[in-house]
Write a protein that holds these residues in place. Structure first.
Motif, mmCIF file in Angstrom:
data_model
loop_
_atom_site.group_PDB
_atom_site.id
_atom_site.type_symbol
_atom_site.label_atom_id
_atom_site.label_comp_id
_atom_site.label_asym_id
_atom_site.label_seq_id
_atom_site.Cartn_x
_atom_site.Cartn_y
_atom_site.Cartn_z
ATOM 1 N N THR A 1 0.834 -1.204 0.000
ATOM 2 C CA THR A 1 0.000 0.000 0.000
ATOM 3 C C THR A 1 0.865 1.250 0.000
ATOM 4 O OG1 THR A 1 -1.798 -1.114 1.196
ATOM 5 C CG2 THR A 1 -1.740 1.293 1.301
ATOM 6 N N SER A 2 1.925 1.235 0.799
ATOM 7 C CA SER A 2 2.837 2.367 0.879
ATOM 8 C C SER A 2 3.492 2.649 -0.470
ATOM 9 C CB SER A 2 3.918 2.095 1.936
ATOM 10 O OG SER A 2 4.852 3.142 1.993
ATOM 11 N N ILE A 3 3.928 1.588 -1.152
ATOM 12 C CA ILE A 3 4.573 1.745 -2.450
ATOM 13 C C ILE A 3 3.589 2.286 -3.480
ATOM 14 C CG2 ILE A 3 5.614 0.483 -4.381
ATOM 15 C CD1 ILE A 3 6.877 -1.384 -2.287
ATOM 16 N N ILE A 4 2.380 1.727 -3.501
ATOM 17 C CA ILE A 4 1.374 2.172 -4.472
ATOM 18 C C ILE A 4 1.037 3.648 -4.267
ATOM 19 C CG2 ILE A 4 -1.037 1.943 -5.191
ATOM 20 C CD1 ILE A 4 -0.789 -1.058 -4.646
ATOM 21 N N GLN A 5 0.783 4.024 -3.029
ATOM 22 C CA GLN A 5 0.433 5.414 -2.750
ATOM 23 C C GLN A 5 1.623 6.356 -3.001
ATOM 24 O OE1 GLN A 5 -2.692 5.611 -2.951
ATOM 25 N NE2 GLN A 5 -3.380 6.369 -0.961
ATOM 26 N N PHE B 1 7.674 7.694 1.554
ATOM 27 C CA PHE B 1 8.434 8.930 1.372
ATOM 28 C C PHE B 1 9.480 8.763 0.272
ATOM 29 C CE2 PHE B 1 12.017 11.696 2.215
ATOM 30 C CZ PHE B 1 11.428 12.919 2.532
ATOM 31 N N VAL B 2 10.263 7.684 0.346
ATOM 32 C CA VAL B 2 11.334 7.455 -0.630
ATOM 33 C C VAL B 2 10.757 7.215 -2.024
ATOM 34 C CG1 VAL B 2 13.208 5.897 -1.298
ATOM 35 C CG2 VAL B 2 12.951 6.597 1.092
ATOM 36 N N VAL B 3 9.723 6.398 -2.117
ATOM 37 C CA VAL B 3 9.103 6.121 -3.418
ATOM 38 C C VAL B 3 8.548 7.406 -4.026
ATOM 39 C CG1 VAL B 3 7.195 4.941 -4.578
ATOM 40 C CG2 VAL B 3 8.580 3.716 -2.889
ATOM 41 N N SER B 4 7.872 8.200 -3.220
ATOM 42 C CA SER B 4 7.311 9.463 -3.705
ATOM 43 C C SER B 4 8.410 10.393 -4.213
ATOM 44 C CB SER B 4 6.531 10.147 -2.574
ATOM 45 O OG SER B 4 6.088 11.425 -2.978
ATOM 46 N N PHE B 5 9.522 10.481 -3.475
ATOM 47 C CA PHE B 5 10.635 11.346 -3.866
ATOM 48 C C PHE B 5 11.203 10.932 -5.220
ATOM 49 C CE2 PHE B 5 15.282 11.719 -4.066
ATOM 50 C CZ PHE B 5 15.413 13.104 -4.084
ATOM 51 N N VAL B 6 11.505 9.650 -5.389
ATOM 52 C CA VAL B 6 12.135 9.171 -6.616
ATOM 53 C C VAL B 6 11.200 9.337 -7.811
ATOM 54 C CG1 VAL B 6 13.057 7.142 -7.798
ATOM 55 C CG2 VAL B 6 13.627 7.551 -5.401
ATOM 56 N N VAL B 7 9.945 8.952 -7.644
ATOM 57 C CA VAL B 7 8.986 9.037 -8.750
ATOM 58 C C VAL B 7 8.713 10.500 -9.113
ATOM 59 C CG1 VAL B 7 6.629 8.506 -9.482
ATOM 60 C CG2 VAL B 7 7.946 6.821 -8.194
ATOM 61 N N LEU C 1 -5.004 10.310 -4.540
ATOM 62 C CA LEU C 1 -4.747 9.612 -3.277
ATOM 63 C C LEU C 1 -6.045 9.236 -2.579
ATOM 64 C CD1 LEU C 1 -1.734 11.676 -1.864
ATOM 65 C CD2 LEU C 1 -1.684 9.327 -2.738
ATOM 66 N N ILE C 2 -7.030 10.121 -2.637
ATOM 67 C CA ILE C 2 -8.325 9.820 -2.021
ATOM 68 C C ILE C 2 -8.997 8.652 -2.744
ATOM 69 C CG2 ILE C 2 -10.673 10.698 -1.650
ATOM 70 C CD1 ILE C 2 -9.406 13.462 -1.173
ATOM 71 N N LEU C 3 -8.962 8.679 -4.072
ATOM 72 C CA LEU C 3 -9.616 7.630 -4.845
ATOM 73 C C LEU C 3 -8.880 6.293 -4.709
ATOM 74 C CD1 LEU C 3 -10.544 9.586 -8.115
ATOM 75 C CD2 LEU C 3 -11.958 9.131 -6.113
ATOM 76 N N THR C 4 -7.558 6.295 -4.798
ATOM 77 C CA THR C 4 -6.819 5.036 -4.648
ATOM 78 C C THR C 4 -6.882 4.539 -3.210
ATOM 79 O OG1 THR C 4 -4.742 6.266 -4.353
ATOM 80 C CG2 THR C 4 -5.244 5.451 -6.567
ATOM 81 N N GLY C 5 -6.925 5.474 -2.251
ATOM 82 C CA GLY C 5 -7.078 5.076 -0.858
ATOM 83 C C GLY C 5 -8.372 4.327 -0.632
ATOM 84 N N LYS C 6 -9.423 4.768 -1.305
ATOM 85 C CA LYS C 6 -10.719 4.088 -1.177
ATOM 86 C C LYS C 6 -10.641 2.698 -1.808
ATOM 87 C CE LYS C 6 -15.675 4.582 -2.042
ATOM 88 N NZ LYS C 6 -15.994 4.291 -0.630
ATOM 89 N N LEU C 7 -9.975 2.604 -2.962
ATOM 90 C CA LEU C 7 -9.836 1.300 -3.620
ATOM 91 C C LEU C 7 -9.023 0.328 -2.767
ATOM 92 C CD1 LEU C 7 -9.135 2.359 -7.323
ATOM 93 C CD2 LEU C 7 -11.211 1.281 -6.435
ATOM 94 N N LEU C 8 -7.996 0.855 -2.087
ATOM 95 C CA LEU C 8 -7.111 0.010 -1.272
ATOM 96 C C LEU C 8 -7.647 -0.230 0.137
ATOM 97 C CD1 LEU C 8 -3.698 1.686 -2.232
ATOM 98 C CD2 LEU C 8 -4.531 -0.541 -3.008
ATOM 99 N N GLY C 9 -8.728 0.462 0.480
ATOM 100 C CA GLY C 9 -9.258 0.356 1.836
ATOM 101 C C GLY C 9 -8.372 1.036 2.846
#
Length: 277
Positions: free
Chosen positions: A6-10, A232-238, A28-36
């Protein structure tokens, strides 16, 4: 689904969408809902990964930031888009303040209302559609370019961009979409509008994320460190890759493809919400 996945996807979603005109908050709101993945912990996590995206832009624009702070001036040695944003002394802190102040003040005043009423999937879908329409208007009604480079922006244009930025207080509208389209309507070129949009994102997002983090820090526990650090790291790199790519492609792509993407996403997710209601 595991916390790390979940952390990686978000983190990927945040990094890809924070500086594209498609609304990271909405995604983030929409994917958060999909991921529960919702609630206080999810809200705090979104703040942390937004800080990762901010850091990416600060790395890209470090010369310009250093110059704005008055330490030294740096001139570009080539003509690529993101390096040209670092050149010249004309843009100053007053431009940045004028562009950030309206949304900061209005966001502080309307914070409770926005959090209480505008963070549902349906309001986000409305923001996606309205923001897409505004982007098409900006592209179609672009004013005669008076500022081809970021150092040619007037104080009036900086203030106008700041006023347009207030539209992004509606989740799903998109801060970058509002500021880039607003820049076009104010006589700023695509390149200059995009560079300025990304530059003013740094104080805007630091202020918003810092405020939210102070209000929700008590939800953090030591067991969350790995989960939050991964995002945090995934968000930074992407985000680092996304910003550089977007700066190179925007003048060719314009805003319309992103607007149409928003319409399609809103339609697909609305159908999903209705089917699962």
């Amino acid at each position: 689904m595991s916390n790390i996945v979940t952390s990686i996807i978000q983190g990927i979603v945040e990094g890809l969408t924070e500086f594209l005109p498609v609304s990271s908050t909405g995604h983030l709101i929409l994917t958060g809902k999909l991921l529960g993945f919702t609630g206080d912990k999810a809200d705090t996590f979104e703040i942390i990964i937004q800080l990762g995206a901010i850091l990416a832009v600060a790395v890209i624009y470090w010369r310009r930031i250093w110059s704005l702070l008055g330490f030294h001036q740096v001139r570009s040695t080539n003509n690529n888009e993101y390096e040209s944003a670092h050149a010249g002394p004309k843009l100053n802190l007053l431009h940045v303040i004028l562009a950030c102040l309206p949304a900061m003040v209005l966001g502080l005043v309307l914070h409770s209302f926005i959090k209480s009423y505008l963070f549902s999937p349906y309001t986000v879908l409305a923001g996606l559609v309205l923001g897409g329409i505004f982007m098409l208007i900006g592209q179609k009604k672009q004013a005669i370019v008076e500022a081809d480079g970021i150092d040619q922006l007037s104080y009036k244009q900086a203030m106008l961009v700041g006023l347009y930025q207030c539209l992004a207080l509606w989740p799903g509208f998109s801060r970058s979409g509002a500021t880039i389209a607003g820049g076009l309507l104010s006589g700023v070129s695509y390149r200059a509008a995009t560079n300025f949009s990304f530059l003013i994102a740094i104080p805007m997002m630091f202020a918003a994320s810092g405020y939210e983090l102070l209000k929700s820090y008590d939800t953090l526990t030591s067991s969350d460190i790995g989960f939050f650090a991964t995002g945090f790291v995934v968000s930074f790199v992407v985000a680092l890759l996304a910003v550089i790519t977007f700066l190179k492609l925007l003048e060719r792509l314009k805003l319309a493809p992103f607007a149409y993407y928003r319409f399609i996403l809103a339609a697909v997710f609305l159908a999903y919400l209705l089917m699962t209601a």
